[in-house]
Design a protein around this motif. Structure first.
Motif, short mmCIF file in Angstrom:
data_model
loop_
_atom_site.label_atom_id
_atom_site.label_comp_id
_atom_site.label_asym_id
_atom_site.label_seq_id
_atom_site.Cartn_x
_atom_site.Cartn_y
_atom_site.Cartn_z
N GLN A 276 0.83 -1.20 0.00
CA GLN A 276 0.00 0.00 0.00
C GLN A 276 0.86 1.26 0.00
N LEU A 277 1.98 1.21 0.71
CA LEU A 277 2.88 2.37 0.75
C LEU A 277 3.49 2.62 -0.63
N GLU A 278 3.94 1.55 -1.30
CA GLU A 278 4.50 1.70 -2.64
C GLU A 278 3.45 2.21 -3.61
N CYS A 279 2.23 1.73 -3.47
CA CYS A 279 1.12 2.19 -4.31
C CYS A 279 0.90 3.69 -4.10
N ALA A 280 0.92 4.12 -2.86
CA ALA A 280 0.73 5.54 -2.54
C ALA A 280 1.83 6.39 -3.17
N GLN A 281 3.05 5.91 -3.13
CA GLN A 281 4.17 6.65 -3.71
C GLN A 281 4.03 6.77 -5.22
N MET A 282 3.60 5.69 -5.88
CA MET A 282 3.46 5.71 -7.33
C MET A 282 2.28 6.57 -7.78
N MET A 283 1.22 6.59 -6.98
CA MET A 283 0.05 7.40 -7.34
C MET A 283 0.16 8.83 -6.82
N GLU A 284 1.20 9.08 -6.00
CA GLU A 284 1.47 10.40 -5.43
C GLU A 284 0.30 10.90 -4.59
N ILE A 285 -0.20 10.00 -3.74
CA ILE A 285 -1.25 10.34 -2.79
C ILE A 285 -0.88 9.72 -1.44
N SER A 286 -1.65 10.03 -0.41
CA SER A 286 -1.36 9.49 0.91
C SER A 286 -1.73 8.02 1.00
N ARG A 287 -1.13 7.34 1.96
CA ARG A 287 -1.46 5.93 2.16
C ARG A 287 -2.92 5.76 2.57
N SER A 288 -3.43 6.69 3.36
CA SER A 288 -4.83 6.60 3.78
C SER A 288 -5.77 6.72 2.59
N VAL B 139 -5.02 5.70 -0.46
CA VAL B 139 -4.91 4.40 -1.12
C VAL B 139 -5.81 3.37 -0.43
N VAL B 140 -5.76 3.35 0.90
CA VAL B 140 -6.57 2.39 1.65
C VAL B 140 -8.05 2.61 1.35
N SER B 141 -8.48 3.87 1.30
CA SER B 141 -9.88 4.18 1.02
C SER B 141 -10.28 3.74 -0.39
N TYR C 42 -8.76 1.49 -2.29
CA TYR C 42 -8.62 0.04 -2.39
C TYR C 42 -9.82 -0.67 -1.76
N HIS C 43 -10.24 -0.19 -0.59
CA HIS C 43 -11.40 -0.78 0.09
C HIS C 43 -12.66 -0.60 -0.76
N SER C 44 -12.83 0.59 -1.33
CA SER C 44 -14.00 0.86 -2.18
C SER C 44 -13.99 -0.03 -3.42
N ALA C 45 -12.81 -0.19 -4.03
CA ALA C 45 -12.69 -1.02 -5.23
C ALA C 45 -13.04 -2.47 -4.94
N ARG C 46 -12.52 -3.01 -3.86
CA ARG C 46 -12.78 -4.41 -3.52
C ARG C 46 -14.25 -4.63 -3.18
N ASN C 47 -14.87 -3.64 -2.56
CA ASN C 47 -16.30 -3.73 -2.25
C ASN C 47 -17.13 -3.79 -3.53
N LYS C 48 -16.78 -2.93 -4.50
CA LYS C 48 -17.50 -2.92 -5.77
C LYS C 48 -17.30 -4.22 -6.55
N ILE C 49 -16.07 -4.72 -6.56
CA ILE C 49 -15.78 -5.96 -7.28
C ILE C 49 -16.51 -7.14 -6.64
N SER C 50 -16.58 -7.17 -5.31
CA SER C 50 -17.29 -8.26 -4.64
C SER C 50 -18.78 -8.21 -4.95
N ARG C 51 -19.35 -7.01 -5.03
CA ARG C 51 -20.77 -6.88 -5.40
C ARG C 51 -20.99 -7.33 -6.83
#
Length: 223
Positions: free
Chosen positions: A49-61, A63-65, A67-76
């Motif tokens: 998650q930290l590496e993802c945040a660095q590559m997207m140039e956003i905070s880790r928090s 990214v977590v938000s 990522y959680h939203s994406a997984r929720n949508k994919i599960s639905r």
């Protein structure tokens, strides 16, 4: 005053954007490009998650938000049987060093995207450097048919083709030549190249022409 929605950097556009369902009266779930990018980086490429945040140039928090939203949508999408589309968001497409220079060809007649790949008389060919159109030229073809046109584009060093209608045989010839195909585009040809660079190209990977058995000799029509 609300918090400003910061632009997120993404490294690659999805090759497949629309996913259908056999369910009747299903909902359409929209997965944003930023959400898709967190899935691509963390789940597919195994970055932290930290590496993802660095590559997207956003905070880790952030990214977590996402990522959680994406997984929720994919599960639905998987469990409830809805359709899903990857689109929209607040992002900027970044290029890796290997992608900073590329050559894009667009089926083009009178400045517009030509809708019949196998009969295309000319291509708009653009050289891309550092994420910008460096030069462009019109290339007239003296041939028709998917195999011959794929050969012409390969000799020109084209990496990506933007087009309207295209048959399965033509796609196979282009893919065999290492050329990426983005069908279903329309409108001003140069504008489509710019849209691709910006990550906003409107295309449909499922778009195809209906051909008869001699499609690769250039005898076809599109519906």
């Amino acid at each position: 005053m609300g918090r400003q929605n910061r632009v997120k950097k993404i490294g690659k556009m999805p090759e497949y954007r629309r996913f259908t369902s056999e369910k009747k009266d299903c909902l359409k779930i929209i997965l944003s490009l930023e959400e898709y990018e967190t899935i691509r980086l963390i789940d597919y490429l195994s970055y932290s998650q930290l590496e993802c945040a660095q590559m997207m140039e956003i905070s880790r928090s952030s990214v977590v938000s996402l990522y959680h939203s994406a997984r929720n949508k994919i599960s639905r999408f998987i469990i409830e049987g809805h359709t899903m589309e990857i689109d929209g968001g607040h992002y900027q497409l970044e290029y890796s060093e290997g992608e900073r220079e590329m050559k894009i060809a667009v089926t083009c007649v009178e400045g517009e995207v030509f809708q019949h790949f196998g009969h295309c008389p000319s291509f708009l060919v653009c050289d891309i450097k550092d994420g910008k159109i460096d030069s462009s030229q019109m290339i007239d073809t003296s041939t028709s048919g998917c195999s011959a046109l794929a050969g012409v584009l390969s000799q020109l060093g084209v990496d990506t083709v933007i087009c309207g209608g295209i048959g399965g045989g033509a796609k196979n010839h282009l893919n065999a030549a290492g050329i990426k195909v983005l069908p279903g585009a329309s409108g001003n040809a140069l504008a489509q190249v710019q849209s691709y660079i910006e990550g906003t190209l409107n295309y449909n990977p499922e778009t195809e022409c209906n051909h008869h058995e001699h499609e690769c000799q250039g005898q076809h029509h599109c519906h």
